[in-house]
Design a protein around this motif. Sequence first.
Motif, mmCIF file in Angstrom:
data_model
loop_
_atom_site.group_PDB
_atom_site.id
_atom_site.type_symbol
_atom_site.label_atom_id
_atom_site.label_comp_id
_atom_site.label_asym_id
_atom_site.label_seq_id
_atom_site.Cartn_x
_atom_site.Cartn_y
_atom_site.Cartn_z
ATOM 1 N N TYR A 1 -11.572 4.995 -3.006
ATOM 2 C CA TYR A 1 -10.578 4.666 -4.030
ATOM 3 C C TYR A 1 -11.221 3.760 -5.065
ATOM 4 O O TYR A 1 -11.968 2.847 -4.725
ATOM 5 C CB TYR A 1 -9.389 3.943 -3.395
ATOM 6 C CG TYR A 1 -8.462 3.322 -4.414
ATOM 7 C CD1 TYR A 1 -7.524 4.104 -5.085
ATOM 8 C CD2 TYR A 1 -8.546 1.971 -4.728
ATOM 9 C CE1 TYR A 1 -6.685 3.531 -6.034
ATOM 10 C CE2 TYR A 1 -7.716 1.398 -5.674
ATOM 11 C CZ TYR A 1 -6.789 2.185 -6.332
ATOM 12 O OH TYR A 1 -5.976 1.630 -7.280
ATOM 13 N N GLU B 1 -3.376 -3.746 6.818
ATOM 14 C CA GLU B 1 -3.712 -2.953 7.994
ATOM 15 C C GLU B 1 -2.418 -2.533 8.678
ATOM 16 O O GLU B 1 -1.496 -3.335 8.834
ATOM 17 C CB GLU B 1 -4.575 -3.781 8.941
ATOM 18 C CG GLU B 1 -5.132 -2.998 10.087
ATOM 19 C CD GLU B 1 -6.165 -3.818 10.854
ATOM 20 O OE1 GLU B 1 -7.359 -3.607 10.604
ATOM 21 O OE2 GLU B 1 -5.743 -4.671 11.658
ATOM 22 N N VAL C 1 -1.689 4.850 3.934
ATOM 23 C CA VAL C 1 -2.900 4.064 4.152
ATOM 24 C C VAL C 1 -2.735 3.310 5.467
ATOM 25 O O VAL C 1 -1.717 2.665 5.694
ATOM 26 C CB VAL C 1 -3.111 3.066 2.994
ATOM 27 C CG1 VAL C 1 -4.253 2.113 3.307
ATOM 28 C CG2 VAL C 1 -3.356 3.799 1.685
ATOM 29 N N PRO D 1 0.814 -1.217 0.000
ATOM 30 C CA PRO D 1 0.000 0.000 0.000
ATOM 31 C C PRO D 1 0.853 1.275 0.000
ATOM 32 O O PRO D 1 0.318 2.377 -0.099
ATOM 33 C CB PRO D 1 -0.808 -0.115 1.298
ATOM 34 C CG PRO D 1 0.049 -0.934 2.199
ATOM 35 C CD PRO D 1 0.798 -1.888 1.301
ATOM 36 N N VAL E 1 -6.608 6.718 5.997
ATOM 37 C CA VAL E 1 -5.248 7.235 5.854
ATOM 38 C C VAL E 1 -4.873 8.049 7.090
ATOM 39 O O VAL E 1 -5.734 8.580 7.784
ATOM 40 C CB VAL E 1 -5.091 8.102 4.582
ATOM 41 C CG1 VAL E 1 -5.413 7.296 3.340
ATOM 42 C CG2 VAL E 1 -5.969 9.331 4.629
ATOM 43 N N ASN F 1 0.400 4.160 -2.710
ATOM 44 C CA ASN F 1 -0.781 5.025 -2.715
ATOM 45 C C ASN F 1 -0.451 6.392 -2.125
ATOM 46 O O ASN F 1 -1.216 7.350 -2.291
ATOM 47 C CB ASN F 1 -1.926 4.395 -1.921
ATOM 48 C CG ASN F 1 -2.506 3.182 -2.591
ATOM 49 O OD1 ASN F 1 -2.154 2.061 -2.242
ATOM 50 N ND2 ASN F 1 -3.371 3.383 -3.565
ATOM 51 N N THR G 1 -12.892 0.622 -3.076
ATOM 52 C CA THR G 1 -12.912 0.410 -1.634
ATOM 53 C C THR G 1 -12.815 1.762 -0.943
ATOM 54 O O THR G 1 -12.674 2.801 -1.586
ATOM 55 C CB THR G 1 -11.764 -0.524 -1.189
ATOM 56 O OG1 THR G 1 -11.996 -0.935 0.160
ATOM 57 C CG2 THR G 1 -10.410 0.150 -1.304
ATOM 58 N N GLN G 2 -12.869 1.731 0.361
ATOM 59 C CA GLN G 2 -12.683 2.942 1.155
ATOM 60 C C GLN G 2 -11.420 2.762 1.992
ATOM 61 O O GLN G 2 -11.321 1.826 2.784
ATOM 62 C CB GLN G 2 -13.879 3.187 2.060
ATOM 63 C CG GLN G 2 -13.804 4.526 2.770
ATOM 64 C CD GLN G 2 -15.064 4.797 3.554
ATOM 65 O OE1 GLN G 2 -15.403 4.032 4.451
ATOM 66 N NE2 GLN G 2 -15.734 5.876 3.234
ATOM 67 N N LEU G 3 -10.457 3.652 1.792
ATOM 68 C CA LEU G 3 -9.191 3.613 2.514
ATOM 69 C C LEU G 3 -9.254 4.514 3.737
ATOM 70 O O LEU G 3 -9.859 5.588 3.683
ATOM 71 C CB LEU G 3 -8.056 4.108 1.615
ATOM 72 C CG LEU G 3 -7.890 3.446 0.254
ATOM 73 C CD1 LEU G 3 -6.824 4.178 -0.556
ATOM 74 C CD2 LEU G 3 -7.559 1.982 0.410
ATOM 75 N N THR H 1 -5.686 1.519 6.711
ATOM 76 C CA THR H 1 -6.572 0.377 6.488
ATOM 77 C C THR H 1 -6.905 0.297 5.011
ATOM 78 O O THR H 1 -7.440 1.246 4.434
ATOM 79 C CB THR H 1 -7.886 0.499 7.294
ATOM 80 O OG1 THR H 1 -7.576 0.638 8.680
ATOM 81 C CG2 THR H 1 -8.764 -0.725 7.092
ATOM 82 N N TYR H 2 -6.566 -0.840 4.415
ATOM 83 C CA TYR H 2 -6.898 -1.158 3.026
ATOM 84 C C TYR H 2 -7.741 -2.418 3.148
ATOM 85 O O TYR H 2 -7.204 -3.533 3.210
ATOM 86 C CB TYR H 2 -5.616 -1.415 2.240
ATOM 87 C CG TYR H 2 -5.693 -1.214 0.758
ATOM 88 C CD1 TYR H 2 -6.616 -1.904 -0.017
ATOM 89 C CD2 TYR H 2 -4.825 -0.355 0.116
ATOM 90 C CE1 TYR H 2 -6.674 -1.734 -1.380
ATOM 91 C CE2 TYR H 2 -4.865 -0.169 -1.254
ATOM 92 C CZ TYR H 2 -5.797 -0.865 -2.000
ATOM 93 O OH TYR H 2 -5.862 -0.686 -3.352
ATOM 94 N N TYR I 1 -9.349 8.995 -6.442
ATOM 95 C CA TYR I 1 -9.350 9.140 -4.988
ATOM 96 C C TYR I 1 -10.317 10.272 -4.652
ATOM 97 O O TYR I 1 -10.202 11.363 -5.212
ATOM 98 C CB TYR I 1 -7.965 9.512 -4.478
ATOM 99 C CG TYR I 1 -6.906 8.454 -4.667
ATOM 100 C CD1 TYR I 1 -6.566 7.594 -3.631
ATOM 101 C CD2 TYR I 1 -6.225 8.334 -5.875
ATOM 102 C CE1 TYR I 1 -5.579 6.631 -3.796
ATOM 103 C CE2 TYR I 1 -5.235 7.375 -6.046
ATOM 104 C CZ TYR I 1 -4.923 6.533 -5.009
ATOM 105 O OH TYR I 1 -3.939 5.584 -5.177
#
Length: 183
Positions: free
Chosen positions: A153, A180, A172, A106, A166, A109, A162-164, A174-175, A143
């Motif tokens: 994202y 995590e 990030v 991650p 940050v 990102n 999904t919802q990241l 939590t992906y 984004y």
Amino acid sequence: MTETIATIRWRALDRDGEDKCRLAHLDGGYMLVGHARFRDGAGWAALDYVVRIGADWRTLSADVTGTHGGGDLALRLINDDGDWTLNGDPQPDLVGCEDVDFAFTPATNLMPLRRLPDVGRLTTRSAWLRLPGPALSPLDQSYIRERGNLVAYSAEQTGFATQLAVDATGFVTTYPGLWEADV
């Protein structure tokens, strides 16, 4: 001279694995230095990566070295004003890409997340590196900062969304289903 800005460690949620990454100032820009260790369908991987980033948070170059699936890997991507090369070979399909996106971490990102406004949307095209292969192709990404540390994202070519979550640095934390941050 480098000065560390932040460090983070992630654990994989979809397989055995972890990644440790450091963000540092470097020569008027930035640098990501990471160490990803994971097992996928090809076997164990031990990959080290360095991404050099301009002051505008766009990728200048990236190196990935190590082993994957029992074989050695040594990749160098260079972005020369929108023209990309992989180990010196031109990559015309990547013309106009602003960043790298390593599918195995991650960490990458971070660059578009740093360019994302406090409220609003950012669309970008990245040079998407996947293993095994390596496979390299453009990936159009969107984004949208929904509120605070939550970012929607999506990736056009894959239909993935999904919802990241940050942190203040732009990493990030939590992906969902994939990574995590260890806190």
